[in-house]
Motif scaffolding. Structure first.
Motif, short mmCIF file in Angstrom:
data_model
loop_
_atom_site.label_atom_id
_atom_site.label_comp_id
_atom_site.label_asym_id
_atom_site.label_seq_id
_atom_site.Cartn_x
_atom_site.Cartn_y
_atom_site.Cartn_z
N GLY A 43 0.78 -1.40 0.17
CA GLY A 43 -0.12 0.19 0.09
C GLY A 43 0.82 1.28 0.03
N MET A 44 2.08 1.06 -0.05
CA MET A 44 3.03 2.14 0.01
C MET A 44 3.59 2.66 -1.40
SD MET A 44 2.98 3.04 3.18
CE MET A 44 4.16 4.17 3.20
N LEU A 45 2.62 3.31 -2.15
CA LEU A 45 3.05 3.48 -3.82
C LEU A 45 3.12 5.17 -3.78
CD1 LEU A 45 3.09 1.49 -6.00
CD2 LEU A 45 0.96 2.30 -6.75
N ARG A 46 4.19 5.57 -4.66
CA ARG A 46 4.34 6.88 -4.77
C ARG A 46 3.71 7.12 -6.32
NH1 ARG A 46 7.66 9.22 -1.51
NH2 ARG A 46 8.21 10.88 -3.14
N ALA A 47 3.42 8.64 -6.38
CA ALA A 47 2.65 8.72 -7.73
C ALA A 47 3.49 8.50 -9.07
CB ALA A 47 2.40 10.53 -7.70
N ALA A 48 4.91 8.72 -9.03
CA ALA A 48 5.73 8.49 -10.16
C ALA A 48 5.59 6.71 -10.61
CB ALA A 48 7.23 8.69 -10.09
N GLU A 49 5.50 5.94 -9.48
CA GLU A 49 5.31 4.58 -9.71
C GLU A 49 4.01 4.21 -10.16
OE1 GLU A 49 7.78 2.35 -6.01
OE2 GLU A 49 6.26 3.80 -5.38
N LEU A 50 2.91 4.95 -9.78
CA LEU A 50 1.53 4.71 -10.44
C LEU A 50 1.54 5.00 -11.65
CD1 LEU A 50 -1.38 3.77 -9.89
CD2 LEU A 50 -1.83 5.96 -9.18
N ASP A 51 2.07 6.29 -11.99
CA ASP A 51 2.07 6.75 -13.26
C ASP A 51 2.84 5.98 -14.34
OD1 ASP A 51 0.99 9.03 -12.49
OD2 ASP A 51 2.77 10.37 -12.36
N ALA A 52 4.02 5.51 -14.04
CA ALA A 52 4.84 4.61 -14.83
C ALA A 52 4.19 2.94 -15.13
CB ALA A 52 6.05 4.28 -14.16
N ILE A 69 -11.40 3.26 -27.07
CA ILE A 69 -10.92 4.12 -25.99
C ILE A 69 -10.20 5.15 -26.52
CG2 ILE A 69 -9.63 3.60 -23.93
CD1 ILE A 69 -10.23 1.09 -23.85
N ILE A 70 -10.61 6.33 -26.02
CA ILE A 70 -9.83 7.53 -26.37
C ILE A 70 -9.33 8.27 -25.18
CG2 ILE A 70 -11.26 8.13 -28.41
CD1 ILE A 70 -12.05 10.20 -25.24
N GLY A 71 -9.39 7.54 -23.86
CA GLY A 71 -8.70 8.12 -22.54
C GLY A 71 -8.69 7.13 -21.55
N ALA A 72 -7.70 6.84 -20.82
CA ALA A 72 -7.59 5.80 -19.86
C ALA A 72 -6.73 6.09 -18.96
CB ALA A 72 -7.56 4.55 -20.42
N GLY A 73 -7.06 5.38 -17.69
CA GLY A 73 -5.97 5.63 -16.40
C GLY A 73 -6.43 5.19 -15.09
N ALA A 74 -5.96 5.76 -14.23
CA ALA A 74 -6.36 5.53 -12.93
C ALA A 74 -6.17 6.86 -11.76
CB ALA A 74 -5.45 4.71 -12.04
N VAL A 75 -7.12 7.06 -10.86
CA VAL A 75 -7.19 8.20 -10.44
C VAL A 75 -7.20 7.73 -8.85
CG1 VAL A 75 -8.59 10.15 -9.79
CG2 VAL A 75 -8.54 9.20 -12.07
N ALA A 76 -6.39 8.12 -8.01
CA ALA A 76 -6.14 7.95 -6.60
C ALA A 76 -7.10 8.57 -5.70
CB ALA A 76 -4.64 8.14 -6.34
N ALA A 77 -7.45 7.89 -4.77
CA ALA A 77 -8.28 8.29 -3.57
C ALA A 77 -7.50 9.41 -3.18
CB ALA A 77 -8.69 7.18 -2.65
N PRO A 78 -8.20 10.37 -2.44
CA PRO A 78 -7.58 11.49 -1.68
C PRO A 78 -6.65 10.83 -0.60
CG PRO A 78 -9.48 12.35 -2.29
CD PRO A 78 -9.41 10.80 -2.94
N GLY A 79 -5.37 11.20 -0.63
CA GLY A 79 -4.62 10.77 0.60
C GLY A 79 -3.96 9.41 0.46
N PHE A 80 -4.08 8.79 -0.66
CA PHE A 80 -3.70 7.15 -0.62
C PHE A 80 -2.07 7.24 -1.00
CE2 PHE A 80 -2.62 3.83 -3.97
CZ PHE A 80 -2.40 2.96 -2.75
N LEU A 81 -1.82 8.29 -1.96
CA LEU A 81 -0.38 8.45 -2.42
C LEU A 81 0.34 9.58 -1.32
CD1 LEU A 81 -0.80 8.80 -6.34
CD2 LEU A 81 0.00 6.70 -4.94
N ASP A 82 1.37 9.07 -0.81
CA ASP A 82 2.00 9.85 0.27
C ASP A 82 2.55 11.40 -0.33
OD1 ASP A 82 1.53 7.94 2.33
OD2 ASP A 82 3.48 7.23 2.20
N ASP A 83 3.00 11.25 -1.38
CA ASP A 83 3.66 12.49 -2.09
C ASP A 83 2.51 13.26 -2.98
OD1 ASP A 83 3.56 10.24 -4.00
OD2 ASP A 83 5.53 11.04 -5.00
N ALA A 84 1.44 12.72 -3.14
CA ALA A 84 0.61 13.30 -3.86
C ALA A 84 -0.96 13.27 -3.39
CB ALA A 84 0.34 12.93 -5.35
N PRO A 85 -1.43 14.18 -2.43
CA PRO A 85 -2.80 13.80 -2.13
C PRO A 85 -3.98 13.72 -3.06
CG PRO A 85 -1.49 15.66 -0.78
CD PRO A 85 -0.81 15.45 -2.02
#
Length: 240
Positions: A43-52, A69-85
């Motif tokens: 559960g300790m993921l950083r924004a750059a790791e999720l992006d990659a 599909i013309i757009g796709a990805g993931a959106v983090a829950a607020p506060g889940f990523l330590d370096d990107a709320p």
């Protein structure tokens, strides 16, 4: 006895279900990989790791010729990523012209405002594509709606929740242009003959052969029409 009309109706229902099930199958695959990566990282993921990770998962689909599909990805829950709320790991496909002006479209990262202090920041947890999967724990189709965050056009957004240890940590999903969905589904809908309308669970029209039921409008009263569920989706086909 099965009639020609019955066969045409079943083929139409199958075509609609297959179109959306194939997109959800893609999203389900992405979700499985993301959840496994989060579990591996305790559960300790950083924004750059999720992006990659997300970039590696979605770019090939977004670059495919004729991709729905013309757009796709993931959106983090607020506060889940330590370096990107607040964080959106979202990519736009080569068919998506959002924010480009006259430039040629290409596969690219969505540049979204993630600072809550900014006037242009949007709390995505209040939006339907986030809110409904978060509340229900299941997949959801949002739209048709004008997506000012990712497309500036009539859009369908298909999303699923992402979980870690039974906790919501984000959503994963894909955007489709409504025009592309209409082109794909109008032939089987027309093959039924007569009036036929595909709508979402909120009774908003996606595709219709009835000129009095434009895309995006609400079908408040189906009258004496037959209302049929479409596969495992929340979509409904109104016939007659």
């Amino acid at each position: 006895m099965t009639t020609t009309a019955d066969l045409a109706l079943q083929k139409c229902l199958d075509a609609i279900a297959t179109t959306f099930d194939s997109v959800f199958a893609e999203i389900e695959g992405w979700r499985a990989v993301i959840e496994q990566r989060i579990a591996d990282a305790a559960g300790m993921l950083r924004a750059a790791e999720l992006d990659a990770l997300v970039e590696n998962l979605v770019v090939a689909e977004l670059a495919a010729p004729g991709a729905l599909i013309i757009g796709a990805g993931a959106v983090a829950a607020p506060g889940f990523l330590d370096d990107a709320p607040w964080h959106l790991a979202w990519w736009l496909g080569h068919a998506n012209t959002f924010g480009l002006g006259s430039a040629d479209p290409s596969v690219r990262r969505l540049e979204a405002e993630e600072d809550p202090a900014s006037d242009s920041f949007r709390d995505y947890t209040a939006l339907e594509w986030w809110r409904v999967p978060a509340e229900t724990g299941t997949r959801h189709i949002t739209g048709p709606y004008v997506d000012y965050l990712c497309t500036d056009d009539y859009t369908l957004t298909l999303t699923m929740p992402v979980r870690f240890e039974h906790r919501l940590v984000g959503v994963v999903g894909a955007d489709l242009y409504v025009n592309d969905v209409e082109r794909a589904l109008l032939p089987p809908v027309r093959s039924i003959g007569g009036s036929a309308t595909l709508m979402n669970a909120s009774r908003r029209v996606l595709v219709s052969t009835d000129p009095h039921r434009p895309t995006g409008s609400l079908l408040r009263d189906a009258g004496d029409s037959h209302v049929l569920p479409v596969g495992a989706s929340s979509l409904l086909l109104v016939v007659g």
